[in-house]
Design an enzyme around this catalytic site. Structure first.
Site, PDB file in Angstrom:
ATOM      1  N   LYS A  74       0.805  -1.230   0.000  1.00  0.00           N
ATOM      2  CA  LYS A  74       0.000   0.000   0.000  1.00  0.00           C
ATOM      3  C   LYS A  74       0.837   1.278   0.000  1.00  0.00           C
ATOM      4  O   LYS A  74       0.417   2.305  -0.550  1.00  0.00           O
ATOM      5  CB  LYS A  74      -0.948   0.011   1.201  1.00  0.00           C
ATOM      6  CG  LYS A  74      -2.015  -1.073   1.180  1.00  0.00           C
ATOM      7  CD  LYS A  74      -3.058  -0.835   0.112  1.00  0.00           C
ATOM      8  CE  LYS A  74      -4.205  -1.827   0.217  1.00  0.00           C
ATOM      9  NZ  LYS A  74      -5.222  -1.599  -0.826  1.00  0.00           N
TER      10      LYS A  74
ATOM     11  N   SER B  35       1.498  -9.758  -0.967  1.00  0.00           N
ATOM     12  CA  SER B  35       1.172  -8.333  -0.867  1.00  0.00           C
ATOM     13  C   SER B  35       1.391  -7.732   0.509  1.00  0.00           C
ATOM     14  O   SER B  35       1.524  -6.517   0.640  1.00  0.00           O
ATOM     15  CB  SER B  35      -0.284  -8.104  -1.306  1.00  0.00           C
ATOM     16  OG  SER B  35      -1.162  -8.914  -0.540  1.00  0.00           O
TER      17      SER B  35
ATOM     18  N   GLU C 104     -10.135   5.708   3.085  1.00  0.00           N
ATOM     19  CA  GLU C 104     -10.808   4.600   3.756  1.00  0.00           C
ATOM     20  C   GLU C 104      -9.795   3.477   3.956  1.00  0.00           C
ATOM     21  O   GLU C 104      -8.752   3.451   3.321  1.00  0.00           O
ATOM     22  CB  GLU C 104     -11.968   4.096   2.899  1.00  0.00           C
ATOM     23  CG  GLU C 104     -11.584   3.119   1.790  1.00  0.00           C
ATOM     24  CD  GLU C 104     -10.601   3.664   0.755  1.00  0.00           C
ATOM     25  OE1 GLU C 104      -9.770   2.876   0.259  1.00  0.00           O
ATOM     26  OE2 GLU C 104     -10.649   4.870   0.440  1.00  0.00           O
TER      27      GLU C 104
END
Length: 405
Positions: free
Chosen positions: A101, A388, A123
């Site tokens: 991210k 990830s 969010e």
């Protein structure tokens, strides 16, 4: 390379089109006022973010702050337990903050800084996007509001604490199912009131144009690195590339490096508890075309045509739609999309932890589970999986729900 008649040599520059469409998916279905805000971000992205100074700043941040490039690791013991096929993972769990991210959050926050914005709004579901944006906001000296559903706040307590320590304001969302969709609703509502001084940093390849394109471009570093590293390690390309898909940011980042190669690409959605509506979040497999959160894609709908309730053991995957580029790549057949249920996911979580010393995020465990399944089906070859994120955030929840296996 051509695939089903589609040319991929210049794919990333030609997709989306000027209006933000991948085929018929994408676009910007927002109010006239928000259209002006989207146009401002688009203009800034195509000017500021394409300048050598911006690119130079971002490359320095990637290297000196994020710790990139992240490595590719060969899963030798796990591979040996499955047969002759060799499994590899791209280690986004080793990116600063523990997941992919931060790749787009640092890019979006840098863009916000260049645009003179004072605040970032977002969010989060699993909390990794929230932690990453809180980190980027702290780095650049920006205010940060993170909207998160009550259910996810309880499941992801360690990440909530991290966000608060980093200085973010965590806003609890208590309406509806109190998960990721409701968090997006609340964040969009807040952004509508504050767009002059803030920028909305969406957490995936979702939302109105230009966000699906921007997030993909910032995440493409994953696939670019992975392709180069795999070639250096093995002298050839992998036979298959695998990534989990909720909204789909880690997957689009990974896939971007391989779309023009003769490589099978798989996006893995959460089947959850089963095929009944409300028991899974596999929109690309079970959904139909629809518009939500400002973009047209494939989504799961209830009997009234509204976004359906969804479920996944992974908080970062419980979203009733998927990025418009994933819908497009599915339709043209370039990427194959499949599903993995909770049980197979948790089994992969423990196997990777015990056999390789890597505790994966539950989201990533979906991709690992499918990679293991595919390895058993193939006689020989190699599979490259996007890992990830790391599983620190999930350990308390897994132990409480599934115990130590």
């Amino acid at each position: 390379m051509k695939h089903n008649g589609y040319e991929f040599d210049n794919y990333l520059k030609s997709h989306p089109d000027m209006n933000g469409f991948f085929g018929r998916y994408g676009g910007a279905y927002v109010s006239d006022e928000l259209k002006r805000a989207m146009a401002e971000i688009t203009e800034a992205y195509f000017t500021i973010a394409k300048s050598s100074k911006f690119i130079g700043d971002l490359r320095r941040i990637r290297k000196e702050f994020q710790g990139r490039p992240t490595p590719v690791s060969h899963l030798e013991r796990l591979s040996g337990s499955l047969g002759n096929v060799q499994l590899y993972v791209k280690r986004e769990d080793l990116n600063h903050t523990g997941a992919h991210k931060l790749n787009h959050c640092m890019g979006e926050a840098l863009l916000a800084k260049y645009m003179g914005k004072k605040k970032v709004i977002a969010e989060t579901g699993a909390g990794q996007h929230g932690v990453a944006l809180a980190t980027a906001a702290a780095y650049f000296g920006l205010e940060c509001d993170i909207y998160m559903g009550s259910v996810d706040i309880k499941k992801q307590a360690p990440n909530v604490a991290r966000m608060k320590i980093l200085g973010a304001n965590v806003v609890e969302v208590t309406h509806g199912l109190q998960t990721l969709k409701e968090a997006v609703d609340a964040a969009f509502d807040a952004y509508c009131k504050e767009y002059k001084d803030a920028i909305y940093c969406i957490g995936s390849v979702l939302g109105p144009h230009p966000f699906p394109m921007m997030v993909r471009d910032f995440q493409s570093v994953v696939g670019i690195e992975a392709r180069e590293q795999f070639l250096e390690m093995t002298g050839e390309l992998p036979d298959a590339v695998v990534a989990c898909v909720g909204g789909g940011s880690n997957a689009m980042g990974m896939f971007s490096g391989f779309l023009n190669d003769p490589v099978d690409i798989y996006g893995i959605e959460p089947l959850g508890r089963g095929e009944a509506l409300g028991d899974h979040a596999a929109s690309l497999k079970y959904g139909t075309e629809g518009i939500m959160h400002g973009f047209n894609s494939i989504m799961l709908k209830d009997e009234n045509g509204e976004p359906a309730p969804v479920y996944s053991v992974a908080s970062g995957l419980d979203y009733p739609s998927s990025g418009p580029e994933h819908a497009y790549l599915r339709d043209i057949g370039r990427v194959k999309y499949d599903v993995v249920d909770d049980e197979e996911t948790i089994d992969a979580f423990y196997k990777l932890s015990r056999m390789e010393g890597i505790i994966p995020a539950i989201e990533s465990s979906h991709a690992v589970a499918f990679g293991m399944r595919l390895a058993k089906q193939m006689e020989r070859g190699s599979i490259l999986i996007c890992l990830s994120g790391r599983g620190d955030k999930d350990m308390d929840y897994i132990i409480e729900k599934y115990g130590i296996r």
